[in-house]
Scaffold this active site. Sequence first.
Site, PDB file in Angstrom:
ATOM      1  N   ALA A 148       0.848  -1.197   0.000  1.00  0.00           N
ATOM      2  CA  ALA A 148       0.000   0.000   0.000  1.00  0.00           C
ATOM      3  C   ALA A 148       0.879   1.241   0.000  1.00  0.00           C
ATOM      4  O   ALA A 148       2.103   1.145  -0.166  1.00  0.00           O
ATOM      5  CB  ALA A 148      -0.916  -0.012   1.210  1.00  0.00           C
ATOM      6  N   ASN A 149       0.305   2.404   0.174  1.00  0.00           N
ATOM      7  CA  ASN A 149       1.078   3.647   0.298  1.00  0.00           C
ATOM      8  C   ASN A 149       0.384   4.564   1.303  1.00  0.00           C
ATOM      9  O   ASN A 149      -0.660   4.217   1.835  1.00  0.00           O
ATOM     10  CB  ASN A 149       1.239   4.310  -1.073  1.00  0.00           C
ATOM     11  CG  ASN A 149      -0.097   4.657  -1.693  1.00  0.00           C
ATOM     12  OD1 ASN A 149      -0.841   5.465  -1.169  1.00  0.00           O
ATOM     13  ND2 ASN A 149      -0.416   4.003  -2.805  1.00  0.00           N
ATOM     14  N   ARG A 150       0.984   5.740   1.540  1.00  0.00           N
ATOM     15  CA  ARG A 150       0.507   6.595   2.623  1.00  0.00           C
ATOM     16  C   ARG A 150      -0.642   7.530   2.252  1.00  0.00           C
ATOM     17  O   ARG A 150      -0.980   8.412   3.026  1.00  0.00           O
ATOM     18  CB  ARG A 150       1.664   7.477   3.123  1.00  0.00           C
ATOM     19  CG  ARG A 150       2.727   6.735   3.839  1.00  0.00           C
ATOM     20  CD  ARG A 150       3.733   7.727   4.408  1.00  0.00           C
ATOM     21  NE  ARG A 150       4.933   7.056   4.842  1.00  0.00           N
ATOM     22  CZ  ARG A 150       5.028   6.406   5.998  1.00  0.00           C
ATOM     23  NH1 ARG A 150       4.007   6.365   6.824  1.00  0.00           N
ATOM     24  NH2 ARG A 150       6.160   5.813   6.315  1.00  0.00           N
ATOM     25  N   SER A 151      -1.209   7.379   1.077  1.00  0.00           N
ATOM     26  CA  SER A 151      -2.280   8.312   0.700  1.00  0.00           C
ATOM     27  C   SER A 151      -3.451   8.233   1.687  1.00  0.00           C
ATOM     28  O   SER A 151      -3.903   7.147   2.045  1.00  0.00           O
ATOM     29  CB  SER A 151      -2.775   7.965  -0.710  1.00  0.00           C
ATOM     30  OG  SER A 151      -3.964   8.652  -0.973  1.00  0.00           O
ATOM     31  N   ALA A 205      -3.607   7.575  -5.331  1.00  0.00           N
ATOM     32  CA  ALA A 205      -2.215   7.131  -5.379  1.00  0.00           C
ATOM     33  C   ALA A 205      -2.245   5.639  -5.700  1.00  0.00           C
ATOM     34  O   ALA A 205      -2.317   4.795  -4.811  1.00  0.00           O
ATOM     35  CB  ALA A 205      -1.548   7.379  -4.030  1.00  0.00           C
TER      36      ALA A 205
END
Length: 422
Positions: A226-229, A292
């Site tokens: 995943a990512n920090r969005s 994102a």
Amino acid sequence: MSQSLSGRRVVLIIGGGIAAYKALDLIRRLRERGAAVRPILTKAAQEFVTPLAAAALAGQRAHTDLFDRADEAEIGHIRLAREAHAIVVAPATADLMARMAGGHAPDLASTVLLATTLPILIAPAMNVRMWQHPATQRNLATLTGDGVSVVGPNDGAMAEAEQGPGRMAEPYEIADALEAMLAARDGGSGIGFMAGRTPRGVLAGRSVLVTSGPTHEAIDPVRYLANRSSGRQGHAIAAAAAAAGARVTLISGPVSIPDPAGVSVVRIESAREMLAAVEAALPADIAVFAAAVGDWRPAETRGGKIKKDGSAVPPLTLVENPDILATISARTENRPGLIVGFAAETDDVLDNARRKLAKKGCDLLVANDVSHEGGVMGGAENTVHLLTRDGGLDTWPKLGKEEVGKRLVARFAELVSAVPKS
Ligand code: C5P
């Protein structure tokens, strides 16, 4: 509880569906926020809740019948349609929406709706197949084109043990949407409200699709990439577009922030699901790709949890995800009239953004600095640069993401004004 609806008079039309019981709670929520609520129940609504219960909670009489002589003498449907600040229809059944869209007025509720110039907010609630039926979707498009605001329906388990969009929005979401609608129509000035329906928003009659949040790319049933969005910027754009009168579909990855008011939300997890949801939501006048999206996903998603059994660390091979923005920009059929991409850059922001605009084939690129100093990812503020294909560049000062959303929507409205509606 803030008295955010203090002094507002609301006519609440309760349609006939199982969600009518939630309309009783809505009366309480609206009153808690300071609104005065006058309920009107359709005949079908009275199969689910009684006028007495609605009147008791509202602290004033509930109306039920067009030809109630006492009513006509005391108040009259035209006055009912005029003396409030807004009308809320909850639940808005498929039938009530059809009557509104067609301008039919066989009973008090639909007569009030036809006779009014007040802003109207509907909270649809129905079986998922009824909601998805082309007739209901046509009626929805007609109503939003007429300037009616919509909240929900939400996705989830329904009374008939089915799953999908069709559940009425929660009472607090409807109250939030009402506040947003009133604020948007007041234009912050607080005047013009009593004069009837204020001018339509700058995106009235337009459809807007927004992607937002991160994607989750499954490694196995419990692990993912995943990512920090946070989804804050995309959600703020969707909220601002809805407040400007657009019909908005928000396609969101997993986020922990609430759904914006007046927006249809489609929840997905992976990039491939996001692409499919975007394609299903076309045609749209404007498409904003603020998500994102994970660039890569595991080449293989294991069916069972990978065991940590003391042997070698498992390898993780990645493959590239589809580029949703580039795919939609390259479409010849159903290409949205205005496609907006985002670029989160850590260095050489403008050079990289310029290259990205050309590579992705979108019409407008919103670039921001997500280097450590930029602090944008997950934060509340954003400094953005707007790049157009003809070399135009605009840099805005550091602003809250809500304000960025509103300003972007105003810019989209200018850019799309020359494009015929989809
Ligand atoms: O290439 P990059 O990820 O920096 O591009 C960012 C822009 O492209 C954003 O608008 C993002 O939503 C979109 N994008 C996409 N699909 C991908 C990757 C990015 O739509 N697979």
